[in-house]
Design a protein around this motif. Sequence first.
Motif, PDB file in Angstrom:
ATOM      1  N   THR A  89      41.540   0.642  -9.317  1.00 22.84           N
ATOM      2  CA  THR A  89      40.486  -0.079  -8.604  1.00 22.84           C
ATOM      3  C   THR A  89      41.063  -1.152  -7.694  1.00 22.84           C
ATOM      4  OG1 THR A  89      40.269  -1.522 -10.517  1.00 22.84           O
ATOM      5  CG2 THR A  89      38.706   0.319 -10.346  1.00 22.84           C
ATOM      6  N   SER A  90      42.395  -1.228  -7.618  1.00 22.14           N
ATOM      7  CA  SER A  90      43.012  -2.258  -6.796  1.00 22.14           C
ATOM      8  C   SER A  90      42.878  -1.956  -5.299  1.00 22.14           C
ATOM      9  CB  SER A  90      44.482  -2.425  -7.166  1.00 22.14           C
ATOM     10  OG  SER A  90      45.191  -1.236  -6.884  1.00 22.14           O
ATOM     11  N   LEU A  91      42.576  -0.701  -4.948  1.00 25.02           N
ATOM     12  CA  LEU A  91      42.402  -0.355  -3.539  1.00 25.02           C
ATOM     13  C   LEU A  91      41.065  -0.893  -3.042  1.00 25.02           C
ATOM     14  CD1 LEU A  91      43.680   3.303  -3.135  1.00 25.02           C
ATOM     15  CD2 LEU A  91      44.567   1.277  -2.040  1.00 25.02           C
ATOM     16  N   ARG A  92      41.133  -1.739  -2.046  1.00 20.21           N
ATOM     17  CA  ARG A  92      39.912  -2.293  -1.476  1.00 20.21           C
ATOM     18  C   ARG A  92      39.468  -1.438  -0.298  1.00 20.21           C
ATOM     19  NH1 ARG A  92      43.181  -6.529  -2.269  1.00 20.21           N
ATOM     20  NH2 ARG A  92      43.592  -6.854  -0.058  1.00 20.21           N
ATOM     21  N   ASP A  93      38.259  -1.659   0.147  1.00 14.86           N
ATOM     22  CA  ASP A  93      37.671  -0.878   1.238  1.00 14.86           C
ATOM     23  C   ASP A  93      38.518  -0.955   2.505  1.00 14.86           C
ATOM     24  OD1 ASP A  93      35.436   0.849   1.712  1.00 14.86           O
ATOM     25  OD2 ASP A  93      34.677  -0.659   3.116  1.00 14.86           O
ATOM     26  N   ASN A  94      39.023  -2.154   2.819  1.00 12.42           N
ATOM     27  CA  ASN A  94      39.832  -2.281   4.043  1.00 12.42           C
ATOM     28  C   ASN A  94      41.147  -1.524   3.940  1.00 12.42           C
ATOM     29  OD1 ASN A  94      40.928  -4.066   2.212  1.00 12.42           O
ATOM     30  ND2 ASN A  94      41.362  -5.652   3.735  1.00 12.42           N
ATOM     31  N   GLU A  95      41.699  -1.366   2.721  1.00 11.19           N
ATOM     32  CA  GLU A  95      42.920  -0.583   2.547  1.00 11.19           C
ATOM     33  C   GLU A  95      42.640   0.910   2.741  1.00 11.19           C
ATOM     34  OE1 GLU A  95      43.723  -2.176  -1.327  1.00 11.19           O
ATOM     35  OE2 GLU A  95      45.461  -3.275  -0.582  1.00 11.19           O
ATOM     36  N   ILE A  96      41.488   1.354   2.281  1.00  6.54           N
ATOM     37  CA  ILE A  96      41.082   2.754   2.484  1.00  6.54           C
ATOM     38  C   ILE A  96      40.881   2.995   3.985  1.00  6.54           C
ATOM     39  CG2 ILE A  96      39.301   4.471   2.026  1.00  6.54           C
ATOM     40  CD1 ILE A  96      40.859   3.966  -0.460  1.00  6.54           C
ATOM     41  N   ARG A  97      40.205   2.070   4.658  1.00 10.20           N
ATOM     42  CA  ARG A  97      40.013   2.188   6.118  1.00 10.20           C
ATOM     43  C   ARG A  97      41.359   2.278   6.831  1.00 10.20           C
ATOM     44  NH1 ARG A  97      35.159   0.631   8.798  1.00 10.20           N
ATOM     45  NH2 ARG A  97      33.553   0.026   7.340  1.00 10.20           N
ATOM     46  N   SER A  98      42.308   1.456   6.398  1.00  7.83           N
ATOM     47  CA  SER A  98      43.635   1.451   6.998  1.00  7.83           C
ATOM     48  C   SER A  98      44.328   2.802   6.797  1.00  7.83           C
ATOM     49  CB  SER A  98      44.456   0.327   6.373  1.00  7.83           C
ATOM     50  OG  SER A  98      45.787   0.436   6.743  1.00  7.83           O
ATOM     51  N   MET A  99      44.160   3.393   5.622  1.00 10.49           N
ATOM     52  CA  MET A  99      44.743   4.714   5.363  1.00 10.49           C
ATOM     53  C   MET A  99      44.126   5.754   6.300  1.00 10.49           C
ATOM     54  SD  MET A  99      44.871   4.667   1.199  1.00 10.49           S
ATOM     55  CE  MET A  99      45.392   6.365   1.002  1.00 10.49           C
ATOM     56  N   PHE A 100      42.812   5.689   6.491  1.00  7.83           N
ATOM     57  CA  PHE A 100      42.142   6.636   7.397  1.00  7.83           C
ATOM     58  C   PHE A 100      42.606   6.427   8.844  1.00  7.83           C
ATOM     59  CE2 PHE A 100      38.739   7.317   4.121  1.00  7.83           C
ATOM     60  CZ  PHE A 100      38.901   8.686   4.040  1.00  7.83           C
ATOM     61  N   ARG A 101      42.777   5.171   9.247  1.00 10.31           N
ATOM     62  CA  ARG A 101      43.240   4.890  10.607  1.00 10.31           C
ATOM     63  C   ARG A 101      44.629   5.484  10.840  1.00 10.31           C
ATOM     64  NH1 ARG A 101      42.589  -0.412  10.161  1.00 10.31           N
ATOM     65  NH2 ARG A 101      40.378  -0.454   9.801  1.00 10.31           N
ATOM     66  N   LYS A 102      45.501   5.285   9.856  1.00  6.80           N
ATOM     67  CA  LYS A 102      46.861   5.821   9.934  1.00  6.80           C
ATOM     68  C   LYS A 102      46.823   7.356   9.987  1.00  6.80           C
ATOM     69  CE  LYS A 102      51.138   4.520   7.730  1.00  6.80           C
ATOM     70  NZ  LYS A 102      51.721   3.932   6.532  1.00  6.80           N
ATOM     71  N   LEU A 103      45.982   7.952   9.168  1.00  7.32           N
ATOM     72  CA  LEU A 103      45.828   9.411   9.143  1.00  7.32           C
ATOM     73  C   LEU A 103      45.299   9.913  10.480  1.00  7.32           C
ATOM     74  CD1 LEU A 103      46.117  11.837   7.211  1.00  7.32           C
ATOM     75  CD2 LEU A 103      43.744  11.475   6.556  1.00  7.32           C
ATOM     76  N   HIS A 104      44.316   9.204  11.028  1.00  6.07           N
ATOM     77  CA  HIS A 104      43.719   9.587  12.314  1.00  6.07           C
ATOM     78  C   HIS A 104      44.758   9.487  13.433  1.00  6.07           C
ATOM     79  CE1 HIS A 104      39.952   9.261  15.113  1.00  6.07           C
ATOM     80  NE2 HIS A 104      40.753  10.246  15.451  1.00  6.07           N
ATOM     81  N   ASN A 105      45.547   8.423  13.445  1.00  9.87           N
ATOM     82  CA  ASN A 105      46.585   8.262  14.471  1.00  9.87           C
ATOM     83  C   ASN A 105      47.612   9.383  14.394  1.00  9.87           C
ATOM     84  OD1 ASN A 105      45.413   5.970  15.501  1.00  9.87           O
ATOM     85  ND2 ASN A 105      46.689   4.573  14.310  1.00  9.87           N
ATOM     86  N   SER A 106      48.011   9.734  13.186  1.00 11.46           N
ATOM     87  CA  SER A 106      48.985  10.808  13.015  1.00 11.46           C
ATOM     88  C   SER A 106      48.380  12.156  13.417  1.00 11.46           C
ATOM     89  CB  SER A 106      49.455  10.841  11.562  1.00 11.46           C
ATOM     90  OG  SER A 106      50.566  11.664  11.430  1.00 11.46           O
ATOM     91  N   PHE A 107      47.097  12.354  13.107  1.00  8.93           N
ATOM     92  CA  PHE A 107      46.398  13.582  13.497  1.00  8.93           C
ATOM     93  C   PHE A 107      46.308  13.671  15.028  1.00  8.93           C
ATOM     94  CE2 PHE A 107      42.378  15.747  14.564  1.00  8.93           C
ATOM     95  CZ  PHE A 107      42.671  17.016  14.065  1.00  8.93           C
ATOM     96  N   THR A 108      46.079  12.540  15.674  1.00  9.48           N
ATOM     97  CA  THR A 108      46.019  12.496  17.137  1.00  9.48           C
ATOM     98  C   THR A 108      47.360  12.908  17.738  1.00  9.48           C
ATOM     99  OG1 THR A 108      44.384  10.736  17.021  1.00  9.48           O
ATOM    100  CG2 THR A 108      45.483  11.036  19.125  1.00  9.48           C
ATOM    101  N   ASP A 109      48.450  12.456  17.112  1.00  7.61           N
ATOM    102  CA  ASP A 109      49.779  12.865  17.573  1.00  7.61           C
ATOM    103  C   ASP A 109      49.961  14.376  17.470  1.00  7.61           C
ATOM    104  OD1 ASP A 109      50.350  10.229  18.069  1.00  7.61           O
ATOM    105  OD2 ASP A 109      51.546   9.936  16.254  1.00  7.61           O
ATOM    106  N   VAL A 110      49.455  14.963  16.385  1.00  5.78           N
ATOM    107  CA  VAL A 110      49.540  16.418  16.216  1.00  5.78           C
ATOM    108  C   VAL A 110      48.745  17.113  17.321  1.00  5.78           C
ATOM    109  CG1 VAL A 110      48.840  18.357  14.731  1.00  5.78           C
ATOM    110  CG2 VAL A 110      49.916  16.351  13.719  1.00  5.78           C
ATOM    111  N   MET A 111      47.556  16.609  17.594  1.00  4.02           N
ATOM    112  CA  MET A 111      46.690  17.221  18.612  1.00  4.02           C
ATOM    113  C   MET A 111      47.297  17.115  20.017  1.00  4.02           C
ATOM    114  SD  MET A 111      44.190  18.517  17.021  1.00  4.02           S
ATOM    115  CE  MET A 111      43.038  18.904  18.297  1.00  4.02           C
TER     116      MET A 111
END
Length: 139
Positions: A89-111
């Motif tokens: 439960t130590s993961l806060r909402d902003n940390e999850i958002r940050s993970m999604f942002r990082k994932l999205h940026n990496s996905f954009t690089d793939v695209m």
Amino acid sequence: MAVCIAVIAKENYPLYIRSVPVQNELKFHYTVHTSLDVVEEKISAVGKAMADQRELYLGLLYPTEGYKVYGYVTNSKVKFVIVVDSPNTSLRDNEIRSMFRKLHNSFTDVMCNPFYNPGDTIQSKAFDSMVPAMMVQAS
């Protein structure tokens, strides 16, 4: 700790799924697949409320006994799903958002790769190395 990260195409088939431990991969495929109904429900609810969306972080889709499932949708309707250990439960909402942002940026690089055909499964070494790093970082 993130135990599963999935990238789902607009047409709801997996472009990429990575899970830890690998033995539970089938279980996580099922978890990700069942989360798509909740994603579609949230997209339609948000779509009515707000016509212009820049980023569509869906937040917690649903909790299960051992996991929490989070969702994110890009403007092109590609869905990202992250499954996290419930006891963590130590993961806060902003940390999850940050993970999604990082994932999205990496996905954009793939695209942006001219050799990648949109709709194909993701087979990028850079993307493949970033995902496990995200899973370790989240722990």
